[in-house]
Design a protein around this motif. Sequence first.
Motif, mmCIF file in Angstrom:
data_model
loop_
_atom_site.group_PDB
_atom_site.id
_atom_site.type_symbol
_atom_site.label_atom_id
_atom_site.label_comp_id
_atom_site.label_asym_id
_atom_site.label_seq_id
_atom_site.Cartn_x
_atom_site.Cartn_y
_atom_site.Cartn_z
ATOM 1 N N LEU A 109 -16.171 -2.488 13.148
ATOM 2 C CA LEU A 109 -17.228 -2.545 12.139
ATOM 3 C C LEU A 109 -18.145 -3.719 12.426
ATOM 4 O O LEU A 109 -17.674 -4.852 12.625
ATOM 5 C CB LEU A 109 -16.595 -2.684 10.744
ATOM 6 N N TRP A 110 -19.455 -3.471 12.463
ATOM 7 C CA TRP A 110 -20.449 -4.521 12.686
ATOM 8 C C TRP A 110 -21.104 -4.895 11.365
ATOM 9 O O TRP A 110 -21.341 -4.055 10.504
ATOM 10 C CB TRP A 110 -21.503 -4.040 13.685
ATOM 11 N N TRP A 111 -21.407 -6.198 11.265
ATOM 12 C CA TRP A 111 -21.906 -6.754 10.012
ATOM 13 C C TRP A 111 -23.069 -7.691 10.317
ATOM 14 O O TRP A 111 -23.052 -8.397 11.328
ATOM 15 C CB TRP A 111 -20.796 -7.519 9.309
ATOM 16 N N GLY A 112 -24.045 -7.724 9.454
ATOM 17 C CA GLY A 112 -25.161 -8.653 9.611
ATOM 18 C C GLY A 112 -26.487 -7.965 9.419
ATOM 19 O O GLY A 112 -26.648 -7.101 8.548
ATOM 20 N N LEU A 125 -16.831 -7.482 12.807
ATOM 21 C CA LEU A 125 -15.902 -7.880 11.750
ATOM 22 C C LEU A 125 -14.489 -7.429 12.161
ATOM 23 O O LEU A 125 -14.231 -6.230 12.308
ATOM 24 C CB LEU A 125 -16.301 -7.249 10.425
ATOM 25 N N GLU A 126 -13.622 -8.384 12.368
ATOM 26 C CA GLU A 126 -12.263 -8.089 12.824
ATOM 27 C C GLU A 126 -11.314 -8.072 11.620
ATOM 28 O O GLU A 126 -11.197 -9.069 10.898
ATOM 29 C CB GLU A 126 -11.804 -9.135 13.838
ATOM 30 N N ALA A 134 -22.958 -4.410 5.930
ATOM 31 C CA ALA A 134 -22.258 -3.575 6.909
ATOM 32 C C ALA A 134 -23.265 -2.659 7.582
ATOM 33 O O ALA A 134 -24.023 -1.937 6.909
ATOM 34 C CB ALA A 134 -21.166 -2.768 6.215
ATOM 35 N N LEU A 135 -23.238 -2.673 8.941
ATOM 36 C CA LEU A 135 -24.231 -1.910 9.701
ATOM 37 C C LEU A 135 -23.686 -0.565 10.178
ATOM 38 O O LEU A 135 -24.410 0.427 10.182
ATOM 39 C CB LEU A 135 -24.702 -2.728 10.906
ATOM 40 N N GLY A 136 -22.416 -0.525 10.599
ATOM 41 C CA GLY A 136 -21.855 0.728 11.091
ATOM 42 C C GLY A 136 -20.732 0.479 12.070
ATOM 43 O O GLY A 136 -20.307 -0.660 12.309
ATOM 44 N N TRP A 137 -20.272 1.578 12.661
ATOM 45 C CA TRP A 137 -19.125 1.529 13.574
ATOM 46 C C TRP A 137 -19.605 1.727 15.007
ATOM 47 O O TRP A 137 -20.469 2.567 15.276
ATOM 48 C CB TRP A 137 -18.121 2.641 13.234
ATOM 49 N N ASP A 138 -19.024 0.949 15.934
ATOM 50 C CA ASP A 138 -19.325 1.189 17.350
ATOM 51 C C ASP A 138 -18.346 2.203 17.924
ATOM 52 O O ASP A 138 -17.458 2.722 17.218
ATOM 53 C CB ASP A 138 -19.311 -0.127 18.136
ATOM 54 N N ASP A 139 -18.480 2.490 19.220
ATOM 55 C CA ASP A 139 -17.632 3.517 19.829
ATOM 56 C C ASP A 139 -16.195 3.066 20.001
ATOM 57 O O ASP A 139 -15.321 3.874 20.336
ATOM 58 C CB ASP A 139 -18.217 3.948 21.184
#
Length: 579
Positions: free
Chosen positions: A213-216, A224-225, A204-209
Motif C-alpha cells: 500500500l502506498w501513501w502520500g 506503508l509497511e 492512501a494512493l493504492g496498491w502496487d503489483d
Amino acid sequence: MTDHAASLRQRLRFIRDRLATALISACGIGVIAAVLAIGVFLAVEVAPLFVAPEVREQATDGASLPALASLPTDSLSAAGEQQQWQADGRELVVFQRMASGLELAGRVEAVPPSRRITALAALQGGRALLIGDDGGGVQRWVTLADQDLPVPASRYQALGSAPIRQLIALPDRQALALNEANQLGLYQAIGGLRWQGQAPSGEALGWDDQGDLWWGTAEAASRLEVDAEHAEVSWRSLWLPQHYEGHAAPQQRWQTSVSDSRDEPRYGLAPLAWGTLKAAAYALLVAIPLALGAAVHTACFMSAGLRTRIKPTLELMEALPGVVLGFIAGLVLAPWVERHLPGVLALLLVLPLGMLSGGALWACCSARWRQRLPLSWAGLWLMPWLALLAALALWLSPSLERWWFDGDMRSWLELQLGLDYASRNAMIVGLAMGLAVMPTIYALAEDALSGVPKSLAEGAAAMGATRWQALWKVVLPAASPGIFAALMIGAGRAVGETMIVLMATGNTAVMTASPFDGLRSLSANIAIELPEAALGGTHYRLLFLSALLLFVFTFCVNTLAEVVRGRLRRRYQRLGGST
C-alpha cells in the motif's frame, strides 16, 4: 614394594571414583540442560505470536511512484461475496446479488441512534463487513447462509472520538481505519484493534503489483509497511469464544484447514485443551480405582509368594507401546463396544458391585470356608465369580435393551437424552488409556504402601484396630504423599499420551462432557497437523504453543511429584523407617 603397589591401587581407585562421580554429575547436568533447552526452544518459537503488530512508513529513496491499483472511491458502499452493502444514515442497506442483478434484501440499523455510518469495507472473503461511524467506533458484521441480512459480530475499541473517514481492507482479514483527526488504526477481524498511531501525511494512493500500500501524494509518496503476521492471535482469542464468519453466536473452534482464502481459519485452543483434560479424566477414572485397589491388596493383604509373581506382571504392562493399545482400541475394542453397548455399560455397573458382593459373601461364610478361601488369595478366587457376572451381564444385555430401550439403545440415547454416540469416543479412550496409565500408578503406589514401616500397622493391631481400620487410619495416611505422587505422574502420562488418543477417537475438536462424543487432544493435534503446517506461520507457531503448554504441565506435575516424594522419605525417617 608391596606398600607402593597398595598405594598405587588406592590412588587408582580414588581417580576412578572421581571420574565416575564427574561422569554421573555431567550426565545429570546434561539432562537438566536438555530439559531447559527444550523449554527455551519452544518459548523462542512461540514468542513471535505475541509480538505487537506495527505499521511503519517505509522510505523509497526517491524512487518514482509505480503503477498503482486504485482504492474504492465510495467509502459508503462495499461489495461482498453474495451481497452489496450501502450506508444510509445509521442504517445499512443490503442488496442480494442475483443472476438478474442486485435485489434489495432489507435494511438494518447498524449504529446507535445518535450516530451515523461514515465508512464501509468488506474484509477478505466477502463474508464480513467493517462499519465505521462518526463517533470513532468500528464494528464487524457477518453474513449467515440462512439469513438475508448480516448480524453484528464484534464491536471493537474505538479509534479516538473523531469520525472514521476511510476503511481500507488488507489481507488476512485486516483493515486500516483512518479518522478525521488523521489517526490510523490497524484492526483484525478476531483480534480487534491491534495498533494505532498518527497517519503519514497525505492519503492512501493504492496498491502496487507487489501488494504493498502506498501513501502520500503524487509528488511525495512512500510505502506503508504493515507488520502484523499473527494479528489474529491473542490470549483472549485463543481461550474465549469468538464470533466467526457464518455463525450467529460466538463459538469455540479449532479449524485450521480451509478450502480457499475466502474461508476463515479458527485458532481456538480451548477445544484442544478440553479434549486433553477430558481424555485424561476418563483414563484416570478407570486407572485410579484399579491401580490403587491392586496396590493396597498386593502391599497389605496378598501373600508374599503370590505378590512376587503378580507385581512384576503388572509392572511389565507398563512396557506395552501406546501405538499397540491404540491400534487394538480403535480396530477391535471400539467396534465391539458399539455392537454391545448395553452389555458394556452393564459391566461397568456389575463388576464393582460384584466385587463388593463377593466380599460380603466371603464375610458371611463360615470360618472353614474363609480358611479355604484366604483373603491373601482373593485376587485369584474372585476371578471366576467376576467372570460369571460378566458373562451373565452380556447374556442378559439384549433382553434388557429390548425391555428398557425399545431395542435400540443408541437411538434411545439420542432421542431421550440428546446424546449422539460416536464409534470412537472418550469412553474408548478412557478404557484404553486407563490400561496404559494403570501400571505407572500401581507401581509407585505399591512401593509407597510397602515402604510404610510394619511397626505402624502392628502397633495399631495391638491397640485393637481391625485390618481395615489399620489400613484406613494408619497405613494410607502414612503413604499418602507417595500415592499422591503416583497420581500426579499418572496424570502427566495421561495428558501427554498421543497414539492412543490419535487412534481411538474421531479427533473431532468439540467441547462436550459426554463419554460418547469424540475429542481431540493437544498432543494428537500436534501429531496430525505439524507435517502440513507452513514453516513460521501462525498455525505452525500455535502447534509449538501447544507443545509448550504440554511441556510446562508435565514439568510442573513431575516436579510436584518429586517434592511430595521427598516429603515421604523425610516422614519415614522420622518414623524410624528404613528408607
